[in-house]
Enzyme design. Structure first.
Site, PDB file in Angstrom:
ATOM      1  N   LYS A   1       0.845  -1.196   0.000  1.00  0.00           N
ATOM      2  CA  LYS A   1       0.000   0.000   0.000  1.00  0.00           C
ATOM      3  C   LYS A   1       0.877   1.242   0.000  1.00  0.00           C
ATOM      4  O   LYS A   1       1.763   1.370   0.862  1.00  0.00           O
ATOM      5  CB  LYS A   1      -0.831   0.003   1.283  1.00  0.00           C
ATOM      6  CG  LYS A   1      -2.323  -0.034   1.092  1.00  0.00           C
ATOM      7  CD  LYS A   1      -2.960  -0.031   2.474  1.00  0.00           C
ATOM      8  CE  LYS A   1      -4.433   0.138   2.407  1.00  0.00           C
ATOM      9  NZ  LYS A   1      -5.006   0.282   3.755  1.00  0.00           N
TER      10      LYS A   1
HETATM   11  C1  E4P Z   1      -8.408   1.099   3.841  1.00  0.00           C
HETATM   12  O1  E4P Z   1      -7.611   0.331   3.359  1.00  0.00           O
HETATM   13  C2  E4P Z   1      -8.255   1.733   5.149  1.00  0.00           C
HETATM   14  O2  E4P Z   1      -7.534   0.873   5.995  1.00  0.00           O
HETATM   15  C3  E4P Z   1      -9.569   1.993   5.860  1.00  0.00           C
HETATM   16  O3  E4P Z   1     -10.673   1.655   5.063  1.00  0.00           O
HETATM   17  C4  E4P Z   1      -9.644   3.315   6.519  1.00  0.00           C
HETATM   18  O4  E4P Z   1     -10.897   3.433   7.155  1.00  0.00           O
HETATM   19  P1  E4P Z   1     -11.209   4.532   8.253  1.00  0.00           P
HETATM   20  O5  E4P Z   1     -11.450   5.843   7.570  1.00  0.00           O
HETATM   21  O6  E4P Z   1     -12.467   4.028   8.926  1.00  0.00           O
HETATM   22  O7  E4P Z   1     -10.033   4.579   9.182  1.00  0.00           O
END
Ligand code: E4P
Length: 218
Positions: free
Chosen positions: A83
């Protein structure tokens, strides 16, 4: 639409994988921090628990560091998706890591133009954060609809839309309708998709009537 679970909690992942609902896992630095364990151990364990892609995020903010960290994370298991953030260096790192045939998930995406750059950089997944846009009074799902259209307009793009920052069951339904390829969903919301008060009420009355018959199927 495929389901990924958005957690680094291995027991949650094992339980959902056993239920047959999981196509992959996403983690981020905050989720890994919650486990209190070293990232390499956490990612390795998750990759052994499921066959699908497991996103592991770099924490470097410059190109060289992102590529070095990305290579290390990708070396943990064949199903790791590295990522990287939707920044200029992140898009460059995406291109470099994709050219090395690593899976790349471009995260922290808040606009269709960022998604366009990610697709051009060869991203495997683009992660638009629906909930965080909604938090600002914007329409997060509109970004998913825009990206769907843009990707459908250029048949050379192979990037999958991974609806992220999903906060409600309604988000899941709307992402599926908008044409997201995948939604990454927190465990509690994933389980909540099965729930409906009329199902519970209906089951209660069926079982009450059945109880009066004194019968047993087995
Ligand atoms: C995606 O890969 C992220 O880890 C995640 O969806 C972030 O979500 P949040 O905004 O609830 O922290």
């Amino acid at each position: 639409m495929k389901f990924f679970v958005d957690t680094a909690d291995i027991s949650e992942i094992r339980e959902l994988a056993a239920a047959g609902v999981l196509d992959g896992v996403t983690t981020n630095p905050s989720l890994v921090a919650k486990t209190g364990r070293p990232i390499r151990d956490v990612i390795k364990e998750i990759c052994q628990a499921i066959e699908g892609p497991v996103s592991a995020e770099v924490t470097a903010t410059h190109f060289d560091g992102m590529v070095a960290e990305g290579k290390l994370l990708a070396g943990i298991a064949a199903n790791v998706a590295v990522k990287v953030p939707s920044t200029w260096d992140g898009f460059r790192a995406c291109r470099a890591l994709s050219q090395l045939r690593h899976k790349v998930n471009v995260t922290l995406c808040f606009s269709a133009n960022q998604a366009l750059l990610a697709a051009k950089a060869g991203a495997t997944f683009i992660s638009p954060f629906v909930g965080r846009l909604d938090d600002l009074g914007l329409d997060g799902m509109e970004v998913i609809r825009e990206i769907r259209k843009i990707y459908d307009n250029d048949k050379s793009f192979t990037t999958e839309i991974l609806a992220s920052s999903i906060r409600t069951p309604l988000h899941v339904k709307q992402a599926a309708i908008a044409g997201a390829d995948i939604a990454t969903v927190p465990p509690a919301i994933l389980r909540g998709l099965a729930r409906h008060p009329l199902t519970e009420k209906g089951l209660e009355s069926f079982l009450a009537d059945w109880g009066k018959t004194g019968q047993a199927i087995l």
